[in-house]
Write a protein that holds these residues in place. Structure first.
Motif, PDB file in Angstrom:
ATOM      1  N   LEU A 173       1.028  -1.231  -0.402  1.00 26.42           N
ATOM      2  CA  LEU A 173      -0.369  -0.120  -0.146  1.00 26.42           C
ATOM      3  C   LEU A 173       0.915   1.496   0.208  1.00 26.42           C
ATOM      4  O   LEU A 173       0.947   2.040  -0.374  1.00 26.42           O
ATOM      5  N   THR A 174       2.393   1.591   0.547  1.00 27.86           N
ATOM      6  CA  THR A 174       3.048   2.678   1.192  1.00 27.86           C
ATOM      7  C   THR A 174       4.024   1.909  -0.807  1.00 27.86           C
ATOM      8  O   THR A 174       4.722   3.196  -0.705  1.00 27.86           O
ATOM      9  N   ALA A 175       3.994   1.142  -1.848  1.00 28.44           N
ATOM     10  CA  ALA A 175       5.003   1.038  -2.639  1.00 28.44           C
ATOM     11  C   ALA A 175       5.016   2.565  -3.349  1.00 28.44           C
ATOM     12  O   ALA A 175       3.775   2.666  -3.448  1.00 28.44           O
ATOM     13  N   ALA A 176       5.934   2.664  -3.337  1.00 31.46           N
ATOM     14  CA  ALA A 176       5.721   3.776  -4.451  1.00 31.46           C
ATOM     15  C   ALA A 176       5.793   3.746  -5.849  1.00 31.46           C
ATOM     16  O   ALA A 176       7.249   3.125  -5.887  1.00 31.46           O
ATOM     17  N   GLU A 177       5.786   4.883  -7.070  1.00 31.13           N
ATOM     18  CA  GLU A 177       5.946   4.220  -7.675  1.00 31.13           C
ATOM     19  C   GLU A 177       6.619   5.440  -8.507  1.00 31.13           C
ATOM     20  O   GLU A 177       6.543   6.567  -9.745  1.00 31.13           O
ATOM     21  N   ILE A 178       7.877   5.112  -7.910  1.00 33.08           N
ATOM     22  CA  ILE A 178       9.203   6.220  -8.733  1.00 33.08           C
ATOM     23  C   ILE A 178      10.459   5.576  -8.505  1.00 33.08           C
ATOM     24  O   ILE A 178      10.265   3.844  -8.873  1.00 33.08           O
ATOM     25  N   VAL A 185       7.775   3.317 -18.833  1.00 30.82           N
ATOM     26  CA  VAL A 185       6.907   4.062 -19.226  1.00 30.82           C
ATOM     27  C   VAL A 185       6.421   4.820 -20.741  1.00 30.82           C
ATOM     28  O   VAL A 185       5.614   4.561 -20.712  1.00 30.82           O
ATOM     29  N   GLU A 186       7.320   4.235 -21.043  1.00 31.17           N
ATOM     30  CA  GLU A 186       7.942   4.562 -22.776  1.00 31.17           C
ATOM     31  C   GLU A 186       6.265   3.113 -23.527  1.00 31.17           C
ATOM     32  O   GLU A 186       5.393   3.780 -24.255  1.00 31.17           O
ATOM     33  N   SER A 187       6.542   1.990 -22.803  1.00 26.16           N
ATOM     34  CA  SER A 187       5.483   1.188 -23.441  1.00 26.16           C
ATOM     35  C   SER A 187       3.499   1.760 -22.734  1.00 26.16           C
ATOM     36  O   SER A 187       3.055   1.259 -23.464  1.00 26.16           O
ATOM     37  N   VAL A 188       3.648   2.031 -21.700  1.00 29.09           N
ATOM     38  CA  VAL A 188       3.223   2.688 -21.440  1.00 29.09           C
ATOM     39  C   VAL A 188       2.069   3.740 -22.107  1.00 29.09           C
ATOM     40  O   VAL A 188       0.727   3.822 -22.719  1.00 29.09           O
ATOM     41  N   ARG A 189       2.776   4.620 -22.825  1.00 32.34           N
ATOM     42  CA  ARG A 189       2.930   6.099 -23.669  1.00 32.34           C
ATOM     43  C   ARG A 189       1.954   5.641 -25.285  1.00 32.34           C
ATOM     44  O   ARG A 189       1.749   6.312 -25.114  1.00 32.34           O
ATOM     45  N   ARG A 190       3.134   4.086 -25.369  1.00 34.66           N
ATOM     46  CA  ARG A 190       2.710   3.779 -26.739  1.00 34.66           C
ATOM     47  C   ARG A 190       1.594   2.663 -26.789  1.00 34.66           C
ATOM     48  O   ARG A 190       0.513   2.968 -27.767  1.00 34.66           O
ATOM     49  N   LEU A 252       7.678  -7.005 -20.642  1.00 33.78           N
ATOM     50  CA  LEU A 252       7.809  -6.339 -19.786  1.00 33.78           C
ATOM     51  C   LEU A 252       9.223  -6.996 -18.611  1.00 33.78           C
ATOM     52  O   LEU A 252       9.636  -6.249 -17.464  1.00 33.78           O
ATOM     53  N   GLY A 253       9.564  -8.965 -18.892  1.00 38.53           N
ATOM     54  CA  GLY A 253      10.362  -8.323 -17.526  1.00 38.53           C
ATOM     55  C   GLY A 253       9.276  -8.810 -16.482  1.00 38.53           C
ATOM     56  O   GLY A 253       8.499  -8.606 -16.384  1.00 38.53           O
ATOM     57  N   THR A 254      10.081  -9.189 -15.401  1.00 37.35           N
ATOM     58  CA  THR A 254      10.179  -9.605 -13.534  1.00 37.35           C
ATOM     59  C   THR A 254       9.929  -7.857 -13.398  1.00 37.35           C
ATOM     60  O   THR A 254      10.984  -6.974 -13.554  1.00 37.35           O
ATOM     61  N   ARG A 255       8.698  -7.755 -12.592  1.00 36.81           N
ATOM     62  CA  ARG A 255       7.971  -5.964 -12.027  1.00 36.81           C
ATOM     63  C   ARG A 255       8.230  -5.931 -10.671  1.00 36.81           C
ATOM     64  O   ARG A 255       7.660  -7.257  -9.657  1.00 36.81           O
ATOM     65  N   ASN A 256       8.723  -4.761  -9.857  1.00 31.97           N
ATOM     66  CA  ASN A 256       8.674  -5.035  -8.732  1.00 31.97           C
ATOM     67  C   ASN A 256       7.537  -4.416  -8.096  1.00 31.97           C
ATOM     68  O   ASN A 256       6.158  -3.788  -9.359  1.00 31.97           O
ATOM     69  N   PHE A 257       6.830  -4.086  -6.531  1.00 34.67           N
ATOM     70  CA  PHE A 257       5.216  -3.634  -6.997  1.00 34.67           C
ATOM     71  C   PHE A 257       4.661  -2.571  -7.061  1.00 34.67           C
ATOM     72  O   PHE A 257       3.438  -2.181  -7.192  1.00 34.67           O
ATOM     73  N   GLY A 258       5.649  -1.816  -6.912  1.00 37.32           N
ATOM     74  CA  GLY A 258       5.239  -0.444  -7.490  1.00 37.32           C
ATOM     75  C   GLY A 258       5.073   0.099  -8.400  1.00 37.32           C
ATOM     76  O   GLY A 258       4.532   0.821  -8.980  1.00 37.32           O
ATOM     77  N   GLU A 259       5.996  -0.996  -9.324  1.00 33.65           N
ATOM     78  CA  GLU A 259       5.279  -0.572 -10.714  1.00 33.65           C
ATOM     79  C   GLU A 259       4.436  -1.935 -11.456  1.00 33.65           C
ATOM     80  O   GLU A 259       4.066  -0.917 -12.165  1.00 33.65           O
ATOM     81  N   LEU A 260       4.281  -2.654 -10.463  1.00 39.48           N
ATOM     82  CA  LEU A 260       2.913  -3.534 -10.995  1.00 39.48           C
ATOM     83  C   LEU A 260       1.647  -2.584 -10.880  1.00 39.48           C
ATOM     84  O   LEU A 260       0.794  -2.277 -11.481  1.00 39.48           O
ATOM     85  N   ASN A 266      -2.693   2.480 -15.148  1.00 42.46           N
ATOM     86  CA  ASN A 266      -2.813   2.078 -16.648  1.00 42.46           C
ATOM     87  C   ASN A 266      -3.355   1.868 -17.145  1.00 42.46           C
ATOM     88  O   ASN A 266      -2.649   1.693 -18.796  1.00 42.46           O
ATOM     89  N   VAL A 267      -3.834   0.447 -16.982  1.00 40.56           N
ATOM     90  CA  VAL A 267      -3.947  -0.899 -17.686  1.00 40.56           C
ATOM     91  C   VAL A 267      -5.623  -0.694 -17.665  1.00 40.56           C
ATOM     92  O   VAL A 267      -6.070  -0.216 -16.812  1.00 40.56           O
ATOM     93  N   ASP A 268      -6.791  -1.056 -18.455  1.00 41.92           N
ATOM     94  CA  ASP A 268      -8.426  -1.228 -18.438  1.00 41.92           C
ATOM     95  C   ASP A 268      -8.713  -2.675 -18.235  1.00 41.92           C
ATOM     96  O   ASP A 268      -9.406  -2.828 -17.792  1.00 41.92           O
ATOM     97  N   PHE A 269      -8.513  -3.528 -18.780  1.00 40.47           N
ATOM     98  CA  PHE A 269      -8.308  -4.970 -18.000  1.00 40.47           C
ATOM     99  C   PHE A 269      -7.590  -5.707 -17.785  1.00 40.47           C
ATOM    100  O   PHE A 269      -6.108  -6.048 -18.353  1.00 40.47           O
TER     101      PHE A 269
END
Length: 374
Positions: A173-178, A185-190, A252-260, A266-269
């Motif tokens: 709950l405190t994991a920052a998206e930093i 970021v680019e994949s979300v923008r695309r 995207l490979g493996t990601r930490n919880f802040g990235e998840l 930023n996704v819909d489903f």
């Protein structure tokens, strides 16, 4: 509630990090059980770096220690997520079945899964699975279908469908998206202007059905899929990364919880697993689906989830026409989150299991009534 009754909660998982789903589930269950019992948490010993020391600890030392504890603490409760390799533990629990109430959690058709994935575990499972069921006051399969599987091995054991839950860790709950890297970021923008889907796998199993999900995305116009998991496991799922176009699929490979959390926002489903039939299963209650729901995402699945039957934010895939209809609906993400917090919390599930089930805790271990199928 039975606050003073002692409970030994056995966690034999090989992983011991905050990013692994089963470990996170264990901590949530542990916290929930503490509201019902006085709980002693028993780890397999993953702090050992040497795999042979871990094996010795889990296969011999922990079973002998637990056996002694049950001998000097008669009437205790044991909550154990079944692991096939620890057959010595299963036999000790069987011999001490009259001194404790054993509850065995079952998450898969072990015989069917290991027949496909691991011949050694298939053999070890053969040595201990039936005896673990015979030792239990009740076996807790996560779905009714798995209850049928359990009774096909030990017809006289008692079963009670458990379901699956999700409670985030405080760090979630405190994991920052930093410190989000440029690729993410680019994949979300695309993906801007497209319907964005996410699919997360852990070890990469054929029953997760990523190949089927890719086929669906290829048929959907203006859509893209974010795939999170170990890229080196794609091959064992029948996926060739170079065959996935970069404008529609983002590996995207493996990601930490802040990235998840960033992706969830930023996704819909989200997609759940899509090929349980490959291990001869029709029902499932995956942890990752409950995590998606906690963050408000509607989910598309390829199996029956008995816990979520009738939920309007769950789509059991049948054909593209029905899927397009589901995707066109508006969803209130906060309502999905509230549903998950209320009904899919381990506090709700385990409190109901142990305090409202009329005979679950009232029948002594080893008695005839405790062994009757439900």
């Amino acid at each position: 509630m039975m606050k003073l009754k002692k409970c030994f909660f056995i966690h034999m998982e090989q992983h011991n990090n905050p990013y692994h789903g089963n470990y996170r589930k264990t901590l949530a269950q542990y916290q929930a059980l503490q509201e019902i019992f006085t709980v002693k948490l028993i780890y397999q010993g993953v702090s050992f770096s040497n795999k042979w020391l871990r094996l010795l600890n889990g296969s011999v030392i922990v079973p002998l220690w637990l056996g002694r504890q049950l001998w000097i603490n008669p009437g205790s409760v044991v909550y154990y997520r079944y692991y096939p390799q620890y057959f010595m533990l299963h036999w000790i629990l069987y011999f001490l079945r009259k001194r404790a109430l054993l509850f065995v959690e079952i998450n898969t058709k072990n015989r069917e899964e290991f027949k496909l994935t691991n011949k050694i575990l298939y053999f070890l499972n053969f040595l201990g699975e039936k005896i673990a069921y015979k030792a239990a006051a009740a076996v807790l399969p996560v779905t009714p279908e798995l209850g049928d599987y359990v009774r096909s091995i030990e017809p006289h054991c008692r079963t009670r469908a458990l379901g699956n839950g999700y409670d985030p860790l405080a760090s979630d709950l405190t994991a920052a998206e930093i410190s989000l890297d440029a690729e993410l970021v680019e994949s979300v923008r695309r993906g801007k202007g497209k319907t964005k889907f996410i699919f997360i796998f852990s070890e990469g199993h054929v029953w997760q059905g990523l190949d089927k999900i890719i086929n669906i995305i290829n048929e959907l116009e203006k859509s893209c899929l974010y795939i999170v998991g170990r890229k080196d496991r794609l091959g064992q799922m029948g996926i060739a990364a170079e065959q996935l176009p970069g404008d529609k699929f983002f590996l995207l490979g493996t990601r930490n919880f802040g990235e998840l959390k960033y992706l969830y926002n930023n996704v819909d489903f989200a997609f759940g697993s899509f090929a349980w039939e490959r291990v001869k299963m029709k029902e499932a209650v995956p942890l990752k689906v409950r995590e998606y729901l906690y963050f408000g995402l509607p989910v598309i699945i390829g199996y029956n989830d008995p816990q979520l039957k009738g939920a309007l934010f769950i789509h059991n895939y049948q054909d593209m026409e029905k899927l397009r209809g589901f995707l066109a609906q508006p969803f209130d993400r906060e309502s999905i989150r509230n549903y998950t917090k209320k009904y899919l919390s381990w506090r709700t599930i385990l409190t109901e299991m142990f305090t409202t089930e009329p005979t679950l805790m009232s029948v002594g271990p080893g008695t005839k009534d405790a062994r009757q199928g439900m």
